[in-house]
Design a protein around this motif. Structure first.
Motif, PDB file in Angstrom:
ATOM      1  N   ILE A 104      33.592  44.103  42.994  1.00 42.76           N
ATOM      2  CA  ILE A 104      33.795  43.070  43.435  1.00 42.76           C
ATOM      3  C   ILE A 104      34.652  43.402  44.621  1.00 42.76           C
ATOM      4  N   PHE A 105      34.231  42.866  45.927  1.00 38.73           N
ATOM      5  CA  PHE A 105      34.889  43.299  47.134  1.00 38.73           C
ATOM      6  C   PHE A 105      35.924  42.077  47.572  1.00 38.73           C
TER       7      PHE A 105
ATOM      8  N   VAL B 217      27.161  43.823  42.831  1.00 40.89           N
ATOM      9  CA  VAL B 217      28.171  43.866  43.717  1.00 40.89           C
ATOM     10  C   VAL B 217      28.163  42.370  44.047  1.00 40.89           C
ATOM     11  N   TYR B 218      29.624  41.990  44.187  1.00 40.56           N
ATOM     12  CA  TYR B 218      30.012  40.588  44.543  1.00 40.56           C
ATOM     13  C   TYR B 218      31.001  40.651  45.722  1.00 40.56           C
ATOM     14  N   LEU B 219      31.140  39.785  46.480  1.00 40.09           N
ATOM     15  CA  LEU B 219      31.855  39.696  47.616  1.00 40.09           C
ATOM     16  C   LEU B 219      32.515  38.262  47.511  1.00 40.09           C
ATOM     17  N   PHE B 220      33.910  38.423  47.730  1.00 38.15           N
ATOM     18  CA  PHE B 220      34.640  37.509  47.711  1.00 38.15           C
ATOM     19  C   PHE B 220      35.729  37.013  48.774  1.00 38.15           C
TER      20      PHE B 220
ATOM     21  N   THR C  82      26.177  39.153  45.379  1.00 38.41           N
ATOM     22  CA  THR C  82      26.416  37.758  45.220  1.00 38.41           C
ATOM     23  C   THR C  82      27.681  37.245  45.790  1.00 38.41           C
ATOM     24  N   VAL C  83      27.984  36.212  46.294  1.00 46.23           N
ATOM     25  CA  VAL C  83      29.045  35.876  47.163  1.00 46.23           C
ATOM     26  C   VAL C  83      29.843  34.755  46.127  1.00 46.23           C
ATOM     27  N   LEU C  84      31.125  35.194  45.601  1.00 43.76           N
ATOM     28  CA  LEU C  84      31.848  34.364  44.988  1.00 43.76           C
ATOM     29  C   LEU C  84      32.634  33.267  45.687  1.00 43.76           C
TER      30      LEU C  84
END
Length: 111
Positions: free
Chosen positions: A44-45, A75-78, A98-100
């Motif tokens: 998660i970034f 890989v997730y982007l927040f 995947t954007v959280l």
């Protein structure tokens, strides 16, 4: 400065205010260390505090995608301002991440 935190099989990366080549390299090195120490599958970034990112930030994301994809990881982007999100789109990485949108979504992945 510490950017990366591992929990279970997830690596959470709290990104700084600005991500340039020097910062990206420091974060990449810390990520590599964490991958050696823990069994990491997902990343998660957290862009909550980030207001500037150049192409080296995109390279940082792409590197983690290449690292976890063979493991079946994601890989997730927040977070991320409109500027940062536009960079994600222009770089063409949206199909690989995947954007959280909420803190609750991020906690579900991380915990």
């Amino acid at each position: 400065m510490r950017f990366c935190y591992a929990r279970k099989q997830c690596l959470l990366i709290h990104l700084p205010k600005e991500i340039d080549h020097c910062q990206a390299e420091e974060i990449r090195k810390e990520c590599e260390t964490m991958f050696l120490r823990a069994c990491i599958r997902d990343v998660i970034f957290d862009f909550t505090n980030t207001i500037f990112m150049d192409s080296s930030g995109i390279g940082l994301i792409l590197g983690r995608i290449r690292q976890v994809s063979p493991l079946g990881g994601k890989v997730y982007l927040f977070g991320g301002s409109l500027f940062i999100r536009k960079m994600w789109e222009m770089a063409g990485i949206m199909g690989n991440v995947t954007v959280l949108e909420t803190m609750e979504e991020m906690k579900e992945v991380y915990e």
